[in-house]
Motif scaffolding. Sequence first.
Motif, mmCIF file in Angstrom:
data_model
loop_
_atom_site.group_PDB
_atom_site.id
_atom_site.type_symbol
_atom_site.label_atom_id
_atom_site.label_comp_id
_atom_site.label_asym_id
_atom_site.label_seq_id
_atom_site.Cartn_x
_atom_site.Cartn_y
_atom_site.Cartn_z
ATOM 1 N N TYR A 54 0.697 -1.130 -0.035
ATOM 2 C CA TYR A 54 -0.009 0.027 -0.046
ATOM 3 C C TYR A 54 0.915 1.353 0.035
ATOM 4 C CZ TYR A 54 -4.680 -1.908 0.664
ATOM 5 O OH TYR A 54 -6.005 -2.758 0.228
ATOM 6 N N VAL A 55 1.971 1.325 0.810
ATOM 7 C CA VAL A 55 2.932 2.411 0.914
ATOM 8 C C VAL A 55 3.611 2.606 -0.468
ATOM 9 C CG1 VAL A 55 5.049 3.573 1.867
ATOM 10 C CG2 VAL A 55 3.079 2.329 3.378
ATOM 11 N N VAL A 56 3.769 1.648 -1.312
ATOM 12 C CA VAL A 56 4.602 1.646 -2.391
ATOM 13 C C VAL A 56 3.665 2.459 -3.499
ATOM 14 C CG1 VAL A 56 5.643 0.310 -4.330
ATOM 15 C CG2 VAL A 56 6.438 0.149 -2.019
ATOM 16 N N ALA A 57 2.368 1.620 -3.400
ATOM 17 C CA ALA A 57 1.386 2.146 -4.463
ATOM 18 C C ALA A 57 1.257 3.726 -4.003
ATOM 19 C CB ALA A 57 0.028 1.290 -4.080
ATOM 20 N N GLU A 58 1.036 4.010 -2.987
ATOM 21 C CA GLU A 58 0.758 5.276 -2.807
ATOM 22 C C GLU A 58 1.921 6.245 -3.046
ATOM 23 O OE1 GLU A 58 0.340 8.305 1.246
ATOM 24 O OE2 GLU A 58 0.868 6.175 1.493
ATOM 25 N N THR A 59 3.260 5.736 -3.104
ATOM 26 C CA THR A 59 4.270 6.683 -3.611
ATOM 27 C C THR A 59 4.264 6.613 -4.964
ATOM 28 O OG1 THR A 59 5.758 5.808 -1.655
ATOM 29 C CG2 THR A 59 6.738 6.780 -3.340
ATOM 30 N N ILE A 60 3.858 5.640 -5.669
ATOM 31 C CA ILE A 60 3.654 5.491 -7.151
ATOM 32 C C ILE A 60 2.821 6.412 -7.652
ATOM 33 C CG2 ILE A 60 3.369 4.272 -9.156
ATOM 34 C CD1 ILE A 60 4.952 1.907 -7.889
ATOM 35 N N ALA A 61 1.315 6.394 -7.033
ATOM 36 C CA ALA A 61 0.361 7.386 -7.328
ATOM 37 C C ALA A 61 0.697 8.829 -6.998
ATOM 38 C CB ALA A 61 -0.952 7.017 -6.419
ATOM 39 N N GLN A 62 1.386 8.940 -6.055
ATOM 40 C CA GLN A 62 1.691 10.537 -5.638
ATOM 41 C C GLN A 62 2.650 10.886 -6.817
ATOM 42 O OE1 GLN A 62 2.823 11.777 -1.874
ATOM 43 N NE2 GLN A 62 5.024 12.148 -2.428
ATOM 44 N N GLU A 63 3.527 10.402 -7.184
ATOM 45 C CA GLU A 63 4.297 10.772 -8.284
ATOM 46 C C GLU A 63 3.569 10.936 -9.714
ATOM 47 O OE1 GLU A 63 7.450 12.114 -8.085
ATOM 48 O OE2 GLU A 63 6.925 11.416 -5.873
ATOM 49 N N GLN A 64 2.598 9.919 -9.946
ATOM 50 C CA GLN A 64 1.943 10.233 -11.044
ATOM 51 C C GLN A 64 0.725 11.431 -10.826
ATOM 52 O OE1 GLN A 64 2.048 8.678 -14.085
ATOM 53 N NE2 GLN A 64 4.046 7.917 -12.829
ATOM 54 N N LEU A 65 0.184 11.606 -9.790
ATOM 55 C CA LEU A 65 -0.565 12.765 -9.734
ATOM 56 C C LEU A 65 0.215 14.180 -9.705
ATOM 57 C CD1 LEU A 65 -2.736 11.415 -6.515
ATOM 58 C CD2 LEU A 65 -3.420 11.995 -9.180
ATOM 59 N N ARG A 66 1.308 14.080 -9.201
ATOM 60 C CA ARG A 66 2.107 15.528 -9.188
ATOM 61 C C ARG A 66 2.706 15.820 -10.754
ATOM 62 N NH1 ARG A 66 5.965 14.869 -3.606
ATOM 63 N NH2 ARG A 66 4.218 15.507 -2.436
ATOM 64 N N LEU A 67 2.643 14.659 -11.616
ATOM 65 C CA LEU A 67 3.030 14.899 -12.868
ATOM 66 C C LEU A 67 1.640 15.526 -13.725
ATOM 67 C CD1 LEU A 67 5.221 11.806 -13.706
ATOM 68 C CD2 LEU A 67 5.871 14.257 -13.593
ATOM 69 N N GLY A 68 0.608 15.372 -13.171
ATOM 70 C CA GLY A 68 -0.528 15.873 -13.739
ATOM 71 C C GLY A 68 -1.582 14.847 -14.192
ATOM 72 N N HIS A 69 -1.156 13.472 -13.736
ATOM 73 C CA HIS A 69 -1.935 12.417 -14.388
ATOM 74 C C HIS A 69 -3.097 12.076 -13.368
ATOM 75 C CE1 HIS A 69 1.178 12.197 -17.405
ATOM 76 N NE2 HIS A 69 1.973 11.784 -16.616
ATOM 77 N N ASP A 70 -4.093 11.668 -13.842
ATOM 78 C CA ASP A 70 -5.243 10.783 -13.105
ATOM 79 C C ASP A 70 -4.620 9.547 -12.654
ATOM 80 O OD1 ASP A 70 -7.147 12.861 -13.392
ATOM 81 O OD2 ASP A 70 -7.857 11.924 -15.395
ATOM 82 N N VAL A 71 -4.953 9.064 -11.704
ATOM 83 C CA VAL A 71 -4.342 7.625 -11.140
ATOM 84 C C VAL A 71 -5.597 6.919 -10.677
ATOM 85 C CG1 VAL A 71 -3.139 6.318 -9.509
ATOM 86 C CG2 VAL A 71 -2.409 8.356 -10.508
ATOM 87 N N ILE A 72 -5.870 5.806 -11.015
ATOM 88 C CA ILE A 72 -6.902 4.813 -10.473
ATOM 89 C C ILE A 72 -6.079 3.567 -9.550
ATOM 90 C CG2 ILE A 72 -8.509 2.721 -10.599
ATOM 91 C CD1 ILE A 72 -9.068 4.163 -13.154
ATOM 92 N N VAL A 73 -6.077 3.609 -8.401
ATOM 93 C CA VAL A 73 -5.587 2.729 -7.193
ATOM 94 C C VAL A 73 -6.774 1.405 -7.108
ATOM 95 C CG1 VAL A 73 -4.915 2.238 -4.936
ATOM 96 C CG2 VAL A 73 -4.455 4.496 -5.908
ATOM 97 N N ASP A 74 -6.041 0.307 -7.387
ATOM 98 C CA ASP A 74 -6.717 -0.887 -7.260
ATOM 99 C C ASP A 74 -6.284 -1.679 -6.205
ATOM 100 O OD1 ASP A 74 -8.277 -3.215 -7.888
ATOM 101 O OD2 ASP A 74 -6.797 -3.969 -9.538
ATOM 102 N N ALA A 75 -7.163 -1.688 -4.894
ATOM 103 C CA ALA A 75 -6.839 -2.367 -3.768
ATOM 104 C C ALA A 75 -7.997 -2.713 -3.025
ATOM 105 C CB ALA A 75 -5.856 -1.423 -2.934
ATOM 106 N N VAL A 76 -8.072 -3.570 -2.213
ATOM 107 C CA VAL A 76 -9.290 -3.832 -1.172
ATOM 108 C C VAL A 76 -9.549 -2.902 -0.341
ATOM 109 C CG1 VAL A 76 -9.989 -5.492 0.281
ATOM 110 C CG2 VAL A 76 -8.647 -6.325 -1.458
ATOM 111 N N ASN A 77 -8.744 -1.993 0.177
ATOM 112 C CA ASN A 77 -9.245 -0.850 1.030
ATOM 113 C C ASN A 77 -10.408 -1.309 1.881
ATOM 114 O OD1 ASN A 77 -7.409 1.307 0.225
ATOM 115 N ND2 ASN A 77 -8.311 0.908 -1.866
ATOM 116 N N ALA A 78 -10.029 -2.338 2.808
ATOM 117 C CA ALA A 78 -11.269 -2.630 3.421
ATOM 118 C C ALA A 78 -11.179 -2.027 5.030
ATOM 119 C CB ALA A 78 -11.169 -4.148 3.966
ATOM 120 N N VAL A 79 -10.229 -1.366 5.242
ATOM 121 C CA VAL A 79 -10.166 -0.785 6.557
ATOM 122 C C VAL A 79 -10.095 0.846 6.564
ATOM 123 C CG1 VAL A 79 -9.385 -2.982 7.630
ATOM 124 C CG2 VAL A 79 -7.772 -1.228 6.986
ATOM 125 N N GLU A 80 -10.388 1.624 7.463
ATOM 126 C CA GLU A 80 -10.458 2.818 7.748
ATOM 127 C C GLU A 80 -8.961 3.557 7.359
ATOM 128 O OE1 GLU A 80 -11.420 6.749 7.356
ATOM 129 O OE2 GLU A 80 -12.754 4.961 7.126
#
Length: 170
Positions: A54-80
Amino acid sequence: MLIVMAGLPGSGKSTIAAAAARRLGCAVVSVDPVEAAMWVAGIDPTQPTGLAAYVVAETIAQEQLRLGHDVIVDAVNAVEPARQQWRDLAGRTGVALLFVEVITSDDREHRRRLEKRERGIEGFPEPTWESIEARRVGFAGWTEDRLRLDFLREPAVNAGLVVAAVKRSR
């Protein structure tokens, strides 16, 4: 924009994420292949590789967002805490956030799809139906708005609903 998929394994998140990403022209950052890569690299699966993924995915997503790209995160995200992680990321990067909860309202169909799926993620076993039932018990309720999709609908229809929600939020 940060689009965060959530739902039990085998509910259809990845299929809808891929279809929506093709229509939006954006990346999908998926937690399961990240975790599997850790195992292939020699990190012991008894370590907290799920959290690390999850932390690695967050880091990758953050870099893409900072470049101006939309990002879809695909994960269970079951907990708060997992959901808060994405809220925090959207806040830090100043982007809109859309949660998409995917369910399969017919348990027989969910189980059938789960038992026949083969994602081909090296070193990553497919979950059993028993593990899905156990995870369902620990799946946190929602406290906020989200787009809720039922995978009994055609994936293209669900992807269209994601695209429409993204357009409305812009």
